[in-house]
Structure formats: structure tokens, C-alpha cells
Design a protein around this motif. Sequence first.
Motif, short mmCIF file in Angstrom:
data_model
loop_
_atom_site.label_atom_id
_atom_site.label_comp_id
_atom_site.label_asym_id
_atom_site.label_seq_id
_atom_site.Cartn_x
_atom_site.Cartn_y
_atom_site.Cartn_z
N GLN A 220 0.82 -1.21 0.00
CA GLN A 220 0.00 0.00 0.00
C GLN A 220 0.85 1.27 0.00
OE1 GLN A 220 -2.50 -0.65 3.43
NE2 GLN A 220 -3.27 -2.57 2.55
N ALA A 221 2.08 1.15 0.54
CA ALA A 221 2.99 2.28 0.53
C ALA A 221 3.75 2.39 -0.78
CB ALA A 221 3.99 2.15 1.69
N GLY A 222 3.52 1.44 -1.69
CA GLY A 222 4.18 1.47 -2.99
C GLY A 222 5.46 0.68 -3.03
N GLY A 223 5.69 -0.17 -2.04
CA GLY A 223 6.92 -0.93 -1.97
C GLY A 223 6.89 -2.24 -2.71
N SER A 224 8.05 -2.87 -2.79
CA SER A 224 8.18 -4.18 -3.42
C SER A 224 9.06 -5.04 -2.53
CB SER A 224 8.80 -4.06 -4.81
OG SER A 224 10.13 -3.54 -4.72
N LEU A 225 9.06 -6.33 -2.80
CA LEU A 225 9.88 -7.27 -2.04
C LEU A 225 11.25 -7.45 -2.66
CD1 LEU A 225 7.16 -9.98 -1.31
CD2 LEU A 225 7.94 -8.15 0.22
N ALA A 239 9.43 3.41 0.69
CA ALA A 239 8.12 2.79 0.94
C ALA A 239 8.16 1.91 2.18
CB ALA A 239 7.70 1.97 -0.28
N GLY A 240 9.24 1.14 2.35
CA GLY A 240 9.38 0.29 3.52
C GLY A 240 9.40 1.10 4.79
N LYS A 241 10.12 2.22 4.77
CA LYS A 241 10.18 3.08 5.96
C LYS A 241 8.82 3.70 6.24
CE LYS A 241 15.05 4.16 5.09
NZ LYS A 241 16.02 5.23 4.70
N THR A 242 8.12 4.11 5.19
CA THR A 242 6.78 4.68 5.36
C THR A 242 5.84 3.68 6.02
OG1 THR A 242 7.02 6.19 3.49
CG2 THR A 242 4.77 5.63 4.16
N ALA A 243 5.86 2.45 5.51
CA ALA A 243 4.96 1.42 6.03
C ALA A 243 5.29 1.07 7.48
CB ALA A 243 5.03 0.17 5.15
N MET A 244 6.57 0.85 7.78
CA MET A 244 6.93 0.44 9.13
C MET A 244 6.74 1.56 10.14
SD MET A 244 10.25 -1.68 10.53
CE MET A 244 9.80 -3.15 9.57
N ASN A 245 7.06 2.80 9.74
CA ASN A 245 6.83 3.92 10.65
C ASN A 245 5.34 4.11 10.94
OD1 ASN A 245 9.36 5.08 11.46
ND2 ASN A 245 9.67 5.72 9.33
N TYR A 246 4.51 3.89 9.93
CA TYR A 246 3.06 3.98 10.14
C TYR A 246 2.60 2.91 11.13
CZ TYR A 246 -1.97 3.75 9.18
OH TYR A 246 -3.33 3.74 9.30
N MET A 247 3.00 1.68 10.90
CA MET A 247 2.61 0.60 11.81
C MET A 247 3.15 0.86 13.22
SD MET A 247 3.17 -2.67 9.24
CE MET A 247 2.85 -3.90 10.52
N ARG A 248 4.38 1.34 13.31
CA ARG A 248 5.01 1.59 14.61
C ARG A 248 4.25 2.66 15.39
NH1 ARG A 248 11.24 1.49 15.53
NH2 ARG A 248 11.51 2.46 17.57
N SER A 249 3.69 3.64 14.68
CA SER A 249 3.03 4.75 15.36
C SER A 249 1.82 4.30 16.18
CB SER A 249 2.60 5.80 14.34
OG SER A 249 1.53 5.35 13.52
N LYS A 305 -0.08 4.89 -1.79
CA LYS A 305 -0.02 4.54 -3.21
C LYS A 305 -1.21 3.72 -3.70
CE LYS A 305 3.92 6.60 -3.95
NZ LYS A 305 4.00 7.80 -4.80
N SER A 306 -1.75 2.84 -2.85
CA SER A 306 -2.83 1.96 -3.33
C SER A 306 -3.53 1.29 -2.15
CB SER A 306 -2.26 0.87 -4.26
OG SER A 306 -1.59 -0.13 -3.50
N GLY A 307 -4.51 0.47 -2.49
CA GLY A 307 -5.23 -0.30 -1.49
C GLY A 307 -5.00 -1.79 -1.65
N CYS A 308 -3.86 -2.17 -2.24
CA CYS A 308 -3.57 -3.59 -2.48
C CYS A 308 -3.34 -4.33 -1.17
CB CYS A 308 -2.34 -3.75 -3.39
SG CYS A 308 -0.85 -2.92 -2.77
#
Length: 438
Positions: A220-225, A239-249, A305-308
Motif C-alpha cells: 500500500q505504501a508502494g513498496g516491493s519485495l 516505501a518500507g520506511k513509510t509502512a513500518m513507521n506507520y505501523m510503529r506509530s 499509493k494503493s489499497g492492495c
Amino acid sequence: MAPLRRRLAFAALASTCLIAASACSSDGGSSGGGDGRKTVKFWSMPYWIGQNDKVKQLVDEFNASQTKVNVELTQLEWKDGREKIKLAVAAGKGPDVWLMNNGLELDYLKSNTLASLDTLGYTPADLDKFLPLSRIDEYNGKMYGAPLYFDVDVMLYRTDILKEYGFDAPPRTWDELKSTAAAITTKSAAAGKKVSGWQFKGMDDHLNAINATWESFLCQAGGSLTTPDFKSSTQKSDAGKTAMNYMRSFYTDKISPVGTSALNGFISGEVAMFPFFQSVVGNVKAGGDKVAGKWAVAPMPTGPKSGCSMVGGHSLVANAKGGDLAAAGTFMRWLASPERSAQYMDFQAIFPYDPTKVDPAVKGTVEQKIAGDPNWTAIIEQLDRNTPDLVLQDRHAFQARWDAQKASVVAGVNGQSTVDKALQAIDDQVDQALANEK
């Protein structure tokens, strides 16, 4: 995960009697039964959620309908079934057909262990009936798995709790999710009710679930593996930092308590919302009067980035070295048929076929099941948001990635590690595994 060719050496040292009882009595491969029918050995975990006897019932139904093929079922447990299959196949004592996660495992594909569907009797017309998402079972331009059903990460929410705190609809974005969850947590605490507005599945008593949760938010943050060539891990990214910081908050802001069971808390009314595969609906329904009429399913809140979200589910695969591929294909086309996949919707499994391309009677059954449960609208919306890309990346260094994520995502989210170190740890472990795939 070591390649199958490496496992051969290990398997040769182990007693195949420790793999599965049926492996001790006969070699792998189809054989002729006493009644002249071809025997197909099928090993499976009980994929019909909530009813462990249903797979046997289906096999019995197939056998009763056949004059040329007979299936022998070995039912394994989820805790070690996949590993038993790997060891048995490597030792040449494995099944003809078995259950595998959607996306398939790269070791099997690279070692030419699996039979492509076209060698099992599937025609181009048969393959065209599957949804485009079925590309997750492709490798080098061919399909090697017949999807039984799909899973996708969705959001479950307590309608009664949201309404109590002034919300008539579920959150649709990351910002709405956090503000809604924060309001519920804060207001319930002030009232002495101790309701967590949100819990990330996997930060609780089901650690493995963090993989589906994390990969959904990363997407959803636009990242890839991985990189497009699957050679490098790419989780330490913006994107990874965005996602993890969001979850961490959610934990730094005291919205979600670490360790609270998402599912059990949801059923008891101590958790208002959580994400997981839609098949968890069966577990929620088992809560009976505690949840009856008090919950619903929504698509995942959309990120920057998306709702995937993560895609899961299971497929059937066949041993390319089996004794009778035609017999194996006959069984696979039956068990993974549109008729059977429509039945799997009874445990909220997602129909893997394009309804417009199947028999009208099956299409009618699918439409009837969807009309009978309003949660299907949200599930189908989430399905339509997803592509095969994430699953095709996840196939590479799968076990290393999931092991690394279980440790590092949790550490990064709950504050035991910095976000940068957590993401770097994942990339380091996965890169090592990817290097071994070359």
C-alpha cells in the motif's frame, strides 16, 4: 530454504517411515489398483477451514464417480505437512498430487519437479477460465498449479463498537484508520472499557500472520519485495520506511497494545478492527452470540499509493515423475473445478474462476452465495485491487523472507529495533538466500 536437490542428500539419510506412514508401504507414483483403476496418491492438509473431514468426503465423492481412477488420501497436519511432503518428494516416496500455497515454491519449479497443467490434460480453454490473478502459479510462461481458491487480506471491524464511538462506516484510508482507532482507544479507556481501536494481526499470538500484514502495508505504501529480476531484496526503501513507521506509530501513540490477540480480542469486544485473510471469517463466526450481528468486512484502508493487499490461498500440483499424469490430471481437474471451487466459498474461499466463463449453473451458484452474504462485496473489491506481482516476488527466498520478517518486522514495529535496522536485517537475510538461488 534449501533447494530440493540438496534435500535429496538429507532425505537419503532419513527413514522414510518418519515422513509418512504411507511412504513406507509403496513407492511414489500412480499405480494400478486391484479393480483395474489407476491409483493417484494425494497428500493434503485439511484446507476446508473448520471441517477437517471435508477433504476426505470430497475424495470419496470423486472415487465414487470414477471407473478408471482411484485416489488414496493421506491427510497431514498444518504444523509440519509441507515439510513432510518436501522430504517425501525428495526421497522419491512422495505423492502424485499435493496441496501447495498459491504462488508455488521455487525449489519445486527450478528442479522440474512439478508437471505443467498442459501435460495434465488442461486445454487453453480450461486455463482461460481462471482469473488473471492465477498468474501467480505461472513459471517461465506455463501454469504449474491449479488454484482451488484465493485469499486476500481484508479488514474486519466491529460495527457495534464503531457505532458506539460515533462512526457509521469503516475507515477507507490510512489516515482515517489511525484517527478512528485512536478515538476508540482513547474514549474507551476514559470510560474504563479498555477497547483497542486496532491491532495488526501478527503482533499477537499468531506471529506468522505478520508476514501477510506487513506485505499488505508495504504494498500500500508502494513498496516491493525484490527488484524486477528477483535478485535483490528491496524492503529498506522509502516505501518500507513509510509502512513500518506507520505501523510503529500505533504502538508509540498507545493506540494498540503489543501482544493483544487480534482475533480473540475482536470476538470478546476488546479489539475494534484488525486485518487478515478473509478466511478468518469462519473463526469469527465461531464466536457465536459474542459477535452475531456485530461485525462486518471492509476492504483494506488505502495507503499512500494503493489499497492492495497480500494474496494467499492454495493450489493443486502434480509430480512430473508420477506414474500416470493423465490420472493425476483427471483428479486435479475435478477437485479444482469450478463446481468444487464454488463449494469452497462456504468457508469464505474466493472463487478463482471468471464467473462469465464457467457453466451457467455454476455461475448461478456463485452469484447466489455472493448475494447471500454482504461481506462478499468488500472481499471482491479487495480482490480486484490485487495483482500477481507481490506473490511472484515472494516466491523467491520465500522461507528466508518470512523468517526474517517474523523477527524484524515485529522488532521494528514494537520499538525493539530502529526501523532502518529492522528493514536492513530483512534485506541482508533475504539477499543471502537470493544469492543461493542463482
